[in-house]
Design a protein around this motif. Structure first.
Motif, PDB file in Angstrom:
ATOM      1  N   PRO A  20       9.321   3.681  -1.829  1.00 19.54           N
ATOM      2  CA  PRO A  20       9.732   5.066  -2.095  1.00 19.54           C
ATOM      3  C   PRO A  20       9.479   5.945  -0.865  1.00 19.54           C
ATOM      4  O   PRO A  20       8.506   5.741  -0.142  1.00 19.54           O
ATOM      5  N   ARG A  29       8.295   8.929   1.506  1.00 19.80           N
ATOM      6  CA  ARG A  29       6.969   9.548   1.522  1.00 19.80           C
ATOM      7  C   ARG A  29       6.860  10.787   0.655  1.00 19.80           C
ATOM      8  O   ARG A  29       5.827  11.056   0.065  1.00 19.80           O
ATOM      9  N   ASP A  30       7.931  11.584   0.595  1.00 15.15           N
ATOM     10  CA  ASP A  30       7.811  12.819  -0.179  1.00 15.15           C
ATOM     11  C   ASP A  30       8.422  12.678  -1.583  1.00 15.15           C
ATOM     12  O   ASP A  30       8.750  13.662  -2.227  1.00 15.15           O
ATOM     13  N   ALA A  31       8.539  11.414  -2.041  1.00 17.19           N
ATOM     14  CA  ALA A  31       9.102  11.190  -3.376  1.00 17.19           C
ATOM     15  C   ALA A  31       8.261  11.899  -4.443  1.00 17.19           C
ATOM     16  O   ALA A  31       7.047  11.993  -4.323  1.00 17.19           O
ATOM     17  N   ILE A  56       6.247  12.343  -7.697  1.00 17.90           N
ATOM     18  CA  ILE A  56       5.419  11.372  -8.413  1.00 17.90           C
ATOM     19  C   ILE A  56       5.344  11.754  -9.890  1.00 17.90           C
ATOM     20  O   ILE A  56       4.718  12.741 -10.263  1.00 17.90           O
ATOM     21  N   TRP A  91       3.612   2.353 -13.252  1.00 16.73           N
ATOM     22  CA  TRP A  91       4.249   2.695 -11.982  1.00 16.73           C
ATOM     23  C   TRP A  91       4.898   4.067 -12.126  1.00 16.73           C
ATOM     24  O   TRP A  91       4.781   4.683 -13.186  1.00 16.73           O
ATOM     25  N   ILE A  92       5.534   4.520 -11.046  1.00 13.75           N
ATOM     26  CA  ILE A  92       6.165   5.826 -11.143  1.00 13.75           C
ATOM     27  C   ILE A  92       7.602   5.684 -11.644  1.00 13.75           C
ATOM     28  O   ILE A  92       8.221   4.631 -11.509  1.00 13.75           O
ATOM     29  N   ASP A  99       3.504   1.353   2.275  1.00 13.37           N
ATOM     30  CA  ASP A  99       3.197   2.739   1.929  1.00 13.37           C
ATOM     31  C   ASP A  99       3.099   2.933   0.416  1.00 13.37           C
ATOM     32  O   ASP A  99       2.622   3.962  -0.036  1.00 13.37           O
ATOM     33  N   ASP A 100       3.560   1.953  -0.373  1.00 14.34           N
ATOM     34  CA  ASP A 100       3.476   2.136  -1.827  1.00 14.34           C
ATOM     35  C   ASP A 100       2.214   1.484  -2.421  1.00 14.34           C
ATOM     36  O   ASP A 100       1.338   2.170  -2.922  1.00 14.34           O
ATOM     37  N   LEU A 101       2.091   0.153  -2.333  1.00 16.66           N
ATOM     38  CA  LEU A 101       0.909  -0.485  -2.917  1.00 16.66           C
ATOM     39  C   LEU A 101      -0.286  -0.479  -1.968  1.00 16.66           C
ATOM     40  O   LEU A 101      -1.432  -0.568  -2.397  1.00 16.66           O
ATOM     41  N   GLN A 137      -3.215   0.078 -15.328  1.00 16.47           N
ATOM     42  CA  GLN A 137      -2.561   1.380 -15.504  1.00 16.47           C
ATOM     43  C   GLN A 137      -2.706   2.225 -14.249  1.00 16.47           C
ATOM     44  O   GLN A 137      -3.592   1.986 -13.431  1.00 16.47           O
ATOM     45  N   VAL A 138      -1.794   3.188 -14.123  1.00 14.18           N
ATOM     46  CA  VAL A 138      -1.909   4.152 -13.022  1.00 14.18           C
ATOM     47  C   VAL A 138      -2.171   5.541 -13.608  1.00 14.18           C
ATOM     48  O   VAL A 138      -1.800   5.825 -14.743  1.00 14.18           O
ATOM     49  N   LYS A 139      -2.835   6.365 -12.805  1.00 15.36           N
ATOM     50  CA  LYS A 139      -3.177   7.721 -13.231  1.00 15.36           C
ATOM     51  C   LYS A 139      -3.045   8.638 -12.031  1.00 15.36           C
ATOM     52  O   LYS A 139      -3.198   8.190 -10.890  1.00 15.36           O
ATOM     53  N   LEU A 140      -2.831   9.909 -12.299  1.00  5.79           N
ATOM     54  CA  LEU A 140      -2.900  10.864 -11.201  1.00  5.79           C
ATOM     55  C   LEU A 140      -4.370  11.012 -10.815  1.00  5.79           C
ATOM     56  O   LEU A 140      -5.240  10.943 -11.670  1.00  5.79           O
ATOM     57  N   PRO A 141      -4.655  11.153  -9.524  1.00  5.06           N
ATOM     58  CA  PRO A 141      -6.056  11.174  -9.099  1.00  5.06           C
ATOM     59  C   PRO A 141      -6.820  12.377  -9.640  1.00  5.06           C
ATOM     60  O   PRO A 141      -6.245  13.446  -9.849  1.00  5.06           O
TER      61      PRO A 141
END
Lengths: 265, 323
Positions: A11, A13-15, A17, A25-26, A124-126, A230-234
């Motif tokens: 993706p 860089r400024d994709a 989220i 994933w996003i 840049d993604d994983l 799972q993914v989460k926003l920081p």
């Protein structure tokens, strides 16, 4: 010299989220993709080596159909041909961990018997930063990572490796070898109109992931050792006080903080 | 018996700070599992640095020693560490996430048919391991499946080194079986590109600029702010790669690690590699057009806006109060 460059489409860089409904994933809707930055530098190094010493540059990329666009971009810049290890959808490769994907890549390039395999330092993604080093072990080749410069020396290579805190070292190694390339040491070329035109006629060998796995059951993703749950926003590590208003108002508010709270003015 | 094995790294004639942090992570993990911690260092058993090992007391300190390990090589370290792992049979192997570890640990894990969980920032119950994706814009939680050994590397600054505890530890030499023909790379002496003329680490205020500045011609904008604040100018990697500022002004994992009183990040998104170099700053101010930029996760004050408008306004405001 026969050089293979592994490239990944990631993706932009400024994709934007937004986490998808599976929480793994996003959401890729409306996301633009581009060639991973350090992979673009790896490709550039390969093209420069070919220009100086002759040979062939082959790009390999694992990803769904959309990755074909990034492969064409590499061909337009001057790669000679490509191998597209194609997944059937956005999730097929997610069942593999870094070792699993590297095994697939190794299986798709080992018959090429390249003199040099280049990858970017990390995606840049994983951001796992391992594919090149794992490939070296799987292919039974020596490697060097974080490489800024490659020189042909005698029967092998002399490469410049970045260390921490502004230090460097040279490393000598024989070919065949694997190098992972750090971004930024050279200028990336743009594809020319002629290059874009030529790219349309260059060979892209598409290998379906499922077909590759069918030919060698040991490549099956039966038990990835590392699983993303799972993914989460920081979480914020500090609570940020946002200063709003016009630029002049925000600036005045910040100066006041710097004067009376941070006490640096 | 299961255990956690933590590898410590010697750098500049000391055991590096990130090694202590990895050790703390290893102890936390071991405590949750109820297993002992062993440490490993590539060093002679009589190396006085082994006496500097502090924090919670480990069960055993393995001093991995062989003349072929005096200069780091991925082949030498991979083979030696693999032999120690076969000998000590840990359930978890924990590394500090350094450039050296990034160079050989994936190879080592592959030798055990495993994948390194790299750049871990947190360990939760399970155990579940947190690491960052998309340049720090997303956190992901991973677990390790199966009963084989699990490899982790720990990000700088993610864990706090443990305070010292009394106790003595047995140092056990571990002499791997190495052969010069196994080492396929010839490393040269490390060197610095140029003499350092700026010491960013001693500056109380740093004004640091990133990709958001767009062009070299725009740099005077931040230089003026730095001058107004009596600050040193610093930069993120892309600015130095482009040659707009010398490398000695670079902050981050490949540049300087700084902890000034004030760190003003202008047009810097805040990728991990940059954050590890500055997150110890006493006060962080971020100016960025993207409100979701990871730099705001470590910022005390933030202005979401166009730096080309905010920075000149800030310079004017600073000059006003200083005059």
């Amino acid at each position: 010299m026969k050089i293979i460059v592994a490239i990944k489409q990631v993706p932009e860089r400024d994709a934007r989220i937004r986490i998808d409904s599976g929480n793994k994933w996003i959401d890729l809707e409306d996301v633009e993709f581009s060639m991973n930055e350090s992979d673009a530098y790896a490709l550039e190094e390969a093209l420069q080596l070919k220009e100086a010493h002759g040979g062939e540059v082959i790009v390999v990329s694992a990803g769904p159909e959309r990755a074909g666009k990034t492969i064409r971009e590499a061909l337009a810049k001057g790669a000679d041909r490509a191998i597209h290890l194609q997944s059937s959808d956005e999730t097929e490769l997610a069942a593999y961990d870094a070792l699993g994907v590297a095994r697939l890549l190794a299986a798709s390039i080992q018959d090429e018997k390249a003199d040099l395999v280049l990858t970017g330092l990390q995606s840049d993604d994983l951001g796992l930063g391992q594919t090149g080093v794992i490939l070296a072990e799987l292919l039974g080749l020596p490697h060097a990572s974080l490489i800024l410069k490659i020189e042909v020396a005698g029967n092998g290579l002399k490469v410049l490796r970045e260390l921490e805190d502004g230090w460097f070292q040279h490393i000598e190694l024989a070919t065949p070898a694997v190098l992972t390339i750090q971004s930024g040491n050279t200028k990336l070329r743009y594809a020319t109109l002629m290059g874009i035109k030529k790219a349309k006629t260059k060979e892209v060998r598409v290998i379906a992931v499922a077909d590759l796995v069918a030919s060698d059951p040991s490549l099956k993703p039966t038990a990835p050792s590392v699983v993303l749950d799972q993914v989460k926003l920081p979480h914020k590590q500090r609570s940020t006080q946002l200063l709003g208003g016009s630029p002049a108002e925000a600036a005045a508010a910040l100066v006041e903080k710097l004067q009376f709270e941070v006490r640096v003015i | 018996m299961s255990s956690v094995l933590v590898f410590l790294e010697i750098k500049n004639r000391e055991i590096s700070r990130i090694s202590w942090e990895a050790m703390a992570a290893g102890h936390q993990l071991a405590a949750s599992l109820g297993v002992p911690v062993d440490l490993a260092v590539v060093a002679n058993r009589d190396n006085p640095l082994l006496q500097t090992i502090h924090g919670k007391v480990p069960r055993t300190v393995y001093a991995i020693d062989d003349p072929l390990l005096h200069d780091y090589t991925a082949d030498g370290y991979t083979t030696a560490c693999a032999q120690l792992i076969e000998h000590a049979k840990p359930t978890y192997v924990v590394f500090p996430h350094t450039y050296q570890v990034r160079d050989f640990a994936p190879r080592l894990a592959t030798r055990f048919q495993q994948t390194l969980i790299s750049d871990v920032t947190g360990i939760e119950a399970g155990p579940a391991f947190t690491r960052q994706l998309l340049q720090g814009k997303l956190n992901a939680s991973y677990h390790h499946s199966g009963s084989e050994v699990c490899f982790l590397s720990i990000q700088a600054g993610a864990f706090r080194a443990d305070a010292a505890e009394a106790g003595s530890t047995a140092v056990e030499p571990f002499l791997p079986k190495l052969d010069a023909t196994q080492i396929r790379t010839k490393p040269g002496e490390p060197f610095r590109a140029s003499a350092q003329t700026v010491d960013l680490t001693s500056a109380p205020i740093l004004v640091s600029v990133g990709r958001g500045i767009k062009e070299e011609a725009n740099l005077p904008l931040v230089q003026e702010l730095a001058t107004a604040l009596s600050a040193e100018l610093a930069a993120s990697r892309p600015i130095c790669d482009a040659g707009w500022l010398p490398m000695e002004r670079q902050v981050g994992s490949s540049g300087q690690t700084v902890a000034p009183k004030l760190y003003l990040a202008i047009g810097i998104s805040g990728a991990i590699q940059h954050l590890v170099g500055m997150k110890g700053s006493q006060c962080v101010v971020a100016i960025n057009k993207d409100e979701n930029a990871p730099i705001f996760e470590v910022a005390d004050y933030g202005i979401v806006g166009d730096l080309f408008e905010v920075v000149p306004a800030l310079t004017t405001a600073v000059r006003k109060v200083k005059s």
